[in-house]
Write a protein that holds these residues in place. Structure first.
Motif, PDB file in Angstrom:
ATOM      1  N   HIS A   3      -7.169 -62.470 -30.034  1.00 33.10           N
ATOM      2  CA  HIS A   3      -7.989 -63.850 -30.209  1.00 33.10           C
ATOM      3  C   HIS A   3      -7.504 -64.669 -29.229  1.00 33.10           C
ATOM      4  N   ASN A   4      -8.309 -65.636 -28.947  1.00 32.35           N
ATOM      5  CA  ASN A   4      -8.137 -66.734 -28.072  1.00 32.35           C
ATOM      6  C   ASN A   4      -7.504 -67.971 -29.180  1.00 32.35           C
ATOM      7  N   PHE A   5      -6.497 -68.968 -28.520  1.00 35.48           N
ATOM      8  CA  PHE A   5      -6.009 -69.967 -29.364  1.00 35.48           C
ATOM      9  C   PHE A   5      -5.682 -71.113 -28.712  1.00 35.48           C
ATOM     10  N   CYS A   6      -5.519 -72.132 -29.371  1.00 35.93           N
ATOM     11  CA  CYS A   6      -5.241 -73.558 -28.513  1.00 35.93           C
ATOM     12  C   CYS A   6      -3.912 -74.062 -29.350  1.00 35.93           C
ATOM     13  N   ILE A   7      -2.972 -74.259 -29.005  1.00 35.98           N
ATOM     14  CA  ILE A   7      -1.931 -75.296 -29.566  1.00 35.98           C
ATOM     15  C   ILE A   7      -1.622 -76.488 -28.782  1.00 35.98           C
ATOM     16  N   ALA A   8      -1.646 -77.490 -29.780  1.00 38.39           N
ATOM     17  CA  ALA A   8      -1.530 -78.735 -29.017  1.00 38.39           C
ATOM     18  C   ALA A   8       0.107 -79.004 -29.442  1.00 38.39           C
ATOM     19  N   CYS A   9       1.091 -79.151 -28.426  1.00 33.60           N
ATOM     20  CA  CYS A   9       2.335 -79.208 -28.689  1.00 33.60           C
ATOM     21  C   CYS A   9       3.291 -80.099 -27.933  1.00 33.60           C
ATOM     22  N   THR A  10       4.405 -80.350 -28.186  1.00 28.53           N
ATOM     23  CA  THR A  10       5.416 -81.127 -27.472  1.00 28.53           C
ATOM     24  C   THR A  10       6.519 -80.405 -26.816  1.00 28.53           C
ATOM     25  N   SER A  11       7.648 -81.004 -26.878  1.00 31.69           N
ATOM     26  CA  SER A  11       8.742 -80.048 -25.856  1.00 31.69           C
ATOM     27  C   SER A  11       9.281 -78.750 -26.765  1.00 31.69           C
ATOM     28  N   THR A  12       8.796 -78.722 -27.991  1.00 31.72           N
ATOM     29  CA  THR A  12       9.156 -77.691 -28.708  1.00 31.72           C
ATOM     30  C   THR A  12       8.681 -76.346 -28.270  1.00 31.72           C
ATOM     31  N   LEU A  13       7.704 -76.484 -27.369  1.00 31.01           N
ATOM     32  CA  LEU A  13       7.238 -75.157 -26.799  1.00 31.01           C
ATOM     33  C   LEU A  13       7.280 -75.251 -25.117  1.00 31.01           C
ATOM     34  N   GLU A  14       8.213 -76.405 -24.720  1.00 33.57           N
ATOM     35  CA  GLU A  14       8.370 -76.579 -23.320  1.00 33.57           C
ATOM     36  C   GLU A  14       9.514 -75.543 -22.820  1.00 33.57           C
ATOM     37  N   LEU A  15      10.580 -75.193 -23.833  1.00 33.42           N
ATOM     38  CA  LEU A  15      11.613 -74.435 -23.288  1.00 33.42           C
ATOM     39  C   LEU A  15      11.091 -72.888 -23.397  1.00 33.42           C
ATOM     40  N   GLY A  16      12.320 -71.898 -23.464  1.00 37.27           N
ATOM     41  CA  GLY A  16      11.962 -70.397 -23.202  1.00 37.27           C
ATOM     42  C   GLY A  16      11.336 -69.783 -24.357  1.00 37.27           C
ATOM     43  N   ILE A  17      10.967 -70.243 -25.486  1.00 34.73           N
ATOM     44  CA  ILE A  17      10.615 -69.431 -26.611  1.00 34.73           C
ATOM     45  C   ILE A  17       9.305 -68.393 -26.009  1.00 34.73           C
TER      46      ILE A  17
END
Length: 718
Positions: free
Chosen positions: A306-320
């Motif tokens: 599936h395609n996806f789109c996540i609108a995010c902040t610095s919570t996904l900026e790091l190496g998760i």
């Protein structure tokens, strides 16, 4: 001898079973140095280059895990990153029968108790949990930290130059004091270190700290577009255009605030519903409930189809690790190049893939700043960071923490402990005594003559869960729908029953608010009433603003931009068409209006803030717009050279002006969480060193030349 052959047999077997074709450059370098020396190391390499394995492959090979006690401590800035790295490290350790334990507020209690009963293996932890152990379970802290051989600090750049980083440095010194043998070696990991000397100081032993840099550049395909917006909301045309870029691929969108992330997620999701597109539109930020965030992370990590789109902040900026991301979209300028680098690196993580960045700006100055950040990134500039030389606020906090840990100490021994801490070496004995005497006078410390203990007021602070962190936690209200927690909203008088709010990529209507239990009850909103959301900014480095001026001073073109982006830059340039600007000089334009003058400083946020304050001390009514680097002064006839001279004259007296302002009932300066407990003189020092940039302002004023358009009188530096 190859680096592979240096590794232990179980680790070589792990690599073979994973069918790695070869070690990556940072891994080869780290294996050779970590196993062949006793130095500390900072490993700097692009995102997804194998830094975690670069640290753990040699550490697991070198350490004898049959020795008593926890052998390796892994410190992370995020609980989510600990949970993510736990799986990777545990997978490695299966080949060696090494126990890996998570320690944070959400971790398994049984596993924690098992570790306390038999300390061993590897422990993954946050700085706040380390502080909690020192305060509440000092005997457990000694059992867990006294036998360490290595400490791995992930995403070390997030700690550099910050209050939280200074706190961690102090905790590292205290861990070192517990060592029953040699102090543990430190290995820091990062993709974006802008100041290697600051990173080396972080270990407490800069002379024996080496930086290993993998200069291999990852291919990045970037493109810049402009779509006119406004300060109220993203426009329908922009959402429609954005949808065309996200509907058929795997995308992360980084706006700069949680409110903007929610707005984009909701509007794109609604458009997908109208166009019968996929339903996988999410928001991801710290106010979204943990379970919902983890659901999103797991969905995209394990999702292949599936395609996806996540609108995010610095919570996904790091190496998760969230698996495959095809494109990163940045909406409006990041406030730092370091943040831009981290975000771009989230796409194209597979070996041989290039990262893809689409940068949209919705405002002309944001477009200009975006180009400036990108040009500096290509020049390999990353903002340097500098920690406080004398962090009095941390000294206050750690003094209470040490007294809580030890249950009291003789004053001379306490002073010695503070002096031995790498963060406090710059303090003189007189400065330590000044703070201790003040803390005693105000009952934070009680003097029993033979020893100092935590006082009545200090006990109120140390007994709170809020004591373990350096950052202030706002009061939050849990958002509840049908018995399920959706996320949190910050307490705000503007939140009222009947309002709509954005959260977790949906619009909710507030049906009830219970401030006693700190809960907000909501139902899905269907009335079309405009929802509320928050905003925020960050400090911008002077080099970015100077690059913006350079761009305006030249005929800027870019193969990475469409015509709308170039036209946006030209609109800003047209404001200054009557100035002879030179991006390499100290000339700054002034636009004279009927009742104000607008000075465009093109310098950093902290210098702008300092100039704004100094002009206020002259009695002028002044407004600062940091986004445009503009300082507007009310007045019809202002002699510019006289203004500059007066500002220069006020600068040496800034300490007195700050003190006078802070003694008012409503001081305008932000003083951090523990700084508010300092005596007024030390609060002034905090403001001068953190809110303002006094040395930078002095250098800026020394060279400053304010000029009006070429057909008007020009006021230049004497």
């Amino acid at each position: 001898m190859s680096e592979f052959s240096l590794l232990s047999e179980p680790i070589r077997r792990y690599i073979n079973d994973k069918r790695w074709e070869a070690l990556r450059p940072i891994q080869s370098a780290a294996i050779k140095r970590i196993m062949g020396t006793e130095d500390h190391y900072i490993l700097v390499s692009r995102t997804a280059s194998g830094k975690t394995e670069a640290a753990f492959l040699p550490i697991l090979s070198k350490v004898n895990f049959k020795d008593e006690g926890v052998q390796v401590l892994y410190i992370s800035p995020l609980i989510a990153l600990i949970n993510d790295q736990f799986a990777r490290v545990e997978d490695l350790c299966r080949y060696m029968d090494v126990t890996v334990t998570r320690w944070h507020g959400e971790a398994n209690i049984t596993a924690k108790k098992r570790l306390l009963k038999q300390p061993e293996g590897i422990l993954l932890i946050t700085p706040e949990s380390i502080e909690s152990l020192f305060c509440n379970r000092p005997e457990n802290a000694r059992a867990l930290f006294s036998k360490l051989k290595f400490i791995v600090i992930d995403e070390i750049h997030t700690f550099l130059g910050s209050d939280r980083g200074m706190h961690l440095r102090s905790l590292l010194s205290r861990i070192g004091e517990l060592a029953t043998g040699p102090k543990p070696r430190i290995v820091g990991l990062s993709a974006t270190v802008g100041d290697y000397e600051e990173a080396k100081r972080f270990t407490g032993d800069p002379a024996n700290t080496k930086v290993l840099i993998d200069p291999t550049a990852k291919g990045i395909k970037a493109y810049f577009k402009f779509s006119k917006g406004n300060e109220v909301a993203y426009q329908p045309d922009f959402i429609a255009e954005l949808y065309r870029h996200v509907h058929d691929r795997k995308v992360l969108i980084f706006p700069n605030t949680r409110g903007n992330a929610e707005e984009l997620a909701v509007k794109l999701k609604k458009m997908a519903e109208r166009k019968k597109g996929h339903p996988y539109y999410f928001s991801h930020h710290s106010a979204v409930d943990k379970d919902l965030r983890e659901y999103v992370e797991e969905f995209v990590k394990n999702n292949k189809r599936h395609n996806f789109c996540i609108a995010c902040t610095s919570t996904l900026e790091l190496g998760i690790d969230i698996g495959t991301v095809e494109t990163v979209i940045q909406v409006d300028a990041t406030h730092s190049i370091a943040s831009l680098i981290q975000r771009v690196g989230r796409s194209g993580r597979k070996e041989g893939e290039e990262s893809k960045l689409l940068l949209y700006a919705t405002e002309n100055w944001s477009m200009l700043q975006s180009f400036a950040c990108w040009e500096l990134f290509k020049e390999q500039f990353v903002e340097p960071v500098y920690g406080q030389i004398k962090p009095y606020d941390l000294l206050f906090h750690q003094t209470l923490s040490i007294l809580k840990e030890t249950n009291g100490l003789p004053r001379q021994l306490l002073v010695q402990k503070l002096h031995n801490n790498a963060v406090f070496t710059a303090f003189t004995g007189a400065e330590l005594d000044f703070l201790l005497d003040d803390m005693i006078k105000r009952d934070f410390i009680e003097d029993l003559r033979r020893e100092l203990i935590v006082g009545v007021e200090g006990e109120k602070l140390t007994s709170s869960r809020d004591f373990y962190s350096m950052f202030a936690s706002p009061v939050m209200l849990k958002v509840i729908h049908a018995g399920n927690t959706i996320g949190e909203l910050e307490v705000d008088p503007a939140i009222v029953i009947g309002d709509n709010v954005l959260l977790a990529a949906r619009i909710w209507k507030i049906t009830d608010i219970d401030f006693n239990t700190k809960k907000v009850y909501v139902t899905p909103a269907n009335d079309g009433k405009k929802p509320k959301f928050s905003s925020g900014t960050g400090d911008v480095h002077p080099r970015i603003r100077n690059k913006m001026l350079e761009i305006l001073a030249t005929e800027f073109t870019s193969d990475e931009a469409d015509s709308s982006a170039i036209e946006s830059i030209n609109e800003v340039r047209s404001m200054f068409r009557e100035f002879r600007l030179n991006g390499q000089s100290a000339v700054r334009p002034v636009i004279v209006k009927s009742d104000t003058i607008d000075i465009y400083t093109f310098t950093g946020t902290k210098i702008n803030r300092t100039l704004h304050f100094l002009i206020q001390t002259l009695g002028n009514k002044v407004i600062m717009d940091d986004k445009t680097s503009r300082i507007s002064i009310e007045g019809k006839a202002i002699n510019l050279q006289e203004l500059v001279n007066n500002i220069r004259y006020q600068l040496p007296a800034i300490r007195e002006h700050v003190r006078a302002t802070m003694e008012t009932s409503n001081p305008p300066f932000p003083v951090n969480k523990w700084g508010v407990w300092l005596p007024i003189d030390l609060q002034v020092e905090y403001v001068l060193n953190n809110v303002f940039d006094v040395p930078g302002t002095a250098a800026f004023l020394e060279e400053l030349q304010l000029v009006t358009p070429i057909h008007e009188d020009t006021f230049v530096k004497e």
